[in-house]
Design an enzyme around this catalytic site. Structure first.
Site, PDB file in Angstrom:
ATOM      1  N   ASP A  94       2.205   0.675   6.733  1.00 20.94           N
ATOM      2  CA  ASP A  94       1.984  -0.768   6.597  1.00 20.94           C
ATOM      3  C   ASP A  94       1.356  -1.270   7.900  1.00 20.94           C
ATOM      4  OD1 ASP A  94       3.718  -0.079   4.462  1.00 20.94           O
ATOM      5  OD2 ASP A  94       4.531  -2.110   4.400  1.00 20.94           O
ATOM      6  N   LYS A 156      -0.878  -6.718   1.381  1.00 16.83           N
ATOM      7  CA  LYS A 156       0.493  -7.194   1.581  1.00 16.83           C
ATOM      8  C   LYS A 156       0.453  -8.548   2.279  1.00 16.83           C
ATOM      9  CE  LYS A 156       4.609  -5.816   4.286  1.00 16.83           C
ATOM     10  NZ  LYS A 156       5.195  -4.719   5.109  1.00 16.83           N
ATOM     11  N   LYS A 185       1.678  -6.156  -2.489  1.00 19.51           N
ATOM     12  CA  LYS A 185       3.062  -6.125  -2.005  1.00 19.51           C
ATOM     13  C   LYS A 185       3.434  -7.484  -1.426  1.00 19.51           C
ATOM     14  CE  LYS A 185       6.128  -3.989   1.425  1.00 19.51           C
ATOM     15  NZ  LYS A 185       6.326  -2.887   2.400  1.00 19.51           N
TER      16      LYS A 185
END
EC number: 4.1.2.4
Length: 231
Positions: A94, A156, A185
């Site tokens: 991430d 995300k 996400k």
């Protein structure tokens, strides 16, 4: 409610990222992830070896954060962080994009950096954190398009450390911006089952949360109540 507890669990990245967490906190978080068979844990870079060892032999992936939480590390540092994390057992990455570059309109630099991290990650999935709290809708769209062009697996919303986390409007916008091969996400403020369900309804497939136990226990209670009502 059509989701089962195992199905919801496999949509959760159990977050173990707070700076004050001890090694015991990390071990306890990994135990929660193992118990519920979530999609992954998301741990601090220094905790990747511990999490990889604790979750060896399970179906729980080990994820970590890169350039976290501000996104302003030099590209070379993000690449080195990624290579080390993958070497130590991370299979999900991430990364925080460079927010300042994005806000300055240097989309080419943002895309190049994401591409370098994707290359360094190899087979590991890269999730690009936009930190939507600081962006206009136009910047969010540009970031999503750049992430897809660069080969990211997910876009995300947030780190969870900005003034605002995931919102339905941002998630719907992000989902509309990328093709079906890129997942969305939600992270930052995902603390309840109802929030998850509302976000899933706009196409979110993965959720970063530290409220895993509470969410899954709530779903289990509701399903018991429904079953009892039918008996």
């Amino acid at each position: 409610m059509n989701f089962t507890v195992p199905q919801i669990a496999k949509m959760i990245d159990h977050s173990i990222l707070r700076p004050e967490f001890t090694l015991e906190d990390v071990r306890e978080g990994c135990a929660v992830a193992r118990k519920y068979d979530v999609a992954s844990v998301c741990v601090r870079p220094c905790d990747v070896p511990v999490a990889a060892e604790l979750l060896r032999g399970t179906r729980v992936a080990v994820g970590t954060v890169i350039g976290f939480p501000h996104g302003d590390s030099p590209t070379e540092v993000k690449v080195a962080e990624t290579e080390l994390a993958v070497h130590q057992g991370a299979t999900e990455i991430d990364m925080v994009l460079n927010i300042g570059w994005l806000r300055s309109g240097d989309i080419a630099a943002v895309e190049h950096e994401i591409g370098q991290v994707v290359k360094a990650a190899g087979a590991a999935h890269v999730k690009v954190i936009l930190e939507t709290a600081y962006l206009t809708d136009e910047q969010k769209l540009a970031a999503c398009w750049a992430s897809e062009r660069a080969g990211a697996a997910f876009v995300k919303t947030s780190t969870g450390f900005a003034p605002k986390g995931a919102t339905i409007d941002d998630l719907a916008l992000m989902r509309s911006a990328v093709s079906p091969k890129v997942q969305v996400k939600a992270s930052g403020g995902v603390r309840s089952l109802d929030t998850m369900m509302a976000m899933a309804a706009v196409g979110v497939t993965r959720f970063g949360t530290s409220s895993t136990t509470e969410i899954l226990q709530d779903l289990a209670r509701r399903q018991v109540a429904v079953s009892a009502g039918r008996a």
